[in-house]
Design a protein around this motif. Structure first.
Motif: not given
Length: 283
Positions: A5, A10-11, A21, A23
């Protein structure tokens, strides 16, 4: 599995050849559990709690027309716990003896909460669940898990004691599996959406079950022991099956007053009581 992260939340989640990906949002925005002071826990075994839910949850209402019917009443009087669910056509009651005496409580727990609890409680006979109450919340604590739920206002809950009668004109004892299998076979003739009842004709030594639908008809007899009068009565077959599937007994005892009065299924100790309204018919 790798989880990364960045500063903007954003992870990235990656596992072998898969990469996601996502949010994210700040954890500060997450709703925290309400604080509940853990005083005077009600202690019940995981197995018992799981069984009580399984044996009552099927008769809650699945809509919000009456909020009380979408939950289950948990009433504690000294060392007894009574759990009640109803939907306007039937009532399910389980009475449990607790190990200790407690302050009297009366709350309505949302059915969705109990369904989730039933899924995640392991159900060990020797493992306990601690239950805590506030005016607005209930907390279940077991193993390393805590579940908190809002309660439904219980002050106007239905007086089920007035709905339960010990009077009867006909009593039968019948093999639970034989009856459940018979009704299962009868429902093969019911299409989705049909509301065809099953007729029970109770005579001296047998119960004759009959159903007649657009697909066809079925008659079957089951041996019984009977006290009292002969009776012809009809029910929604689903209501009978729901009860028979959750009872862990070899024989069930059924009590009838007349073709328009509720049928009761209960044991001698009244640790379980089920009420079903019959379907009206023209003789």
């Amino acid at each position: 599995v790798m989880i990364e992260t960045d500063a903007s939340f954003k992870t990235v989640i990656s596992c072998e050849k898969a990469k996601f990906n996502i949010v994210g949002k700040s954890g500060d925005d997450f709703s925290y559990l309400p604080y509940i002071e853990k005083n005077d826990a009600i202690v019940i075994s995981q197995f018992t709690l799981k069984e009580v839910i399984r044996q009552t949850i099927f008769s809650i209402a699945d809509n919000d027309n009456n909020k009380l019917m979408t939950g289950e009443l948990f009433e504690i009087i000294e060392n007894e716990l009574k759990v009640v669910s109803l939907d306007g056509h039937r009532i399910s009651i389980r009475n449990i003896e607790l190990k200790n005496n407690y302050e009297n409580k009366k709350v309505v727990v949302p059915g969705k909460t109990l369904q989730e609890i039933s899924k995640i409680v392991p159900g060990g006979v020797d493992d306990d669940v601690n239950i805590y109450f506030t005016d607005n919340h209930i907390l279940f604590e077991f193993d390393s898990t805590i579940v908190v739920s809002r309660l439904i206002e219980a002050n106007n809950y239905f007086d089920t004691d007035k709905m339960i009668s010990n009077d009867y004109k006909t009593k039968i004892a019948i093999n639970k599996k034989e009856m459940a299998d018979c009704i299962d076979r009868a429902t093969l003739l019911i299409k989705d959406g049909d509301k065809k009842p099953v007729f029970l004709s109770i005579k001296d030594t047998e119960l004759e079950l009959n159903i007649n639908t657009f697909i066809g008809s079925m008659d079957e007899s089951i041996p019984i022991s009977k006290e009292g009068e002969d009776i012809l009565i009809s029910f929604n077959p689903k209501f009978l099956i729901d009860i028979l599937r959750v009872l862990d007994v070899e024989q069930v005892e059924m009590y009838f007053s007349n073709p328009k009065a509720p049928c009761f299924i209960r044991d001698k100790e009244q640790s379980y009581i089920y009420l079903i309204l019959p379907v009206n018919f023209t003789a």
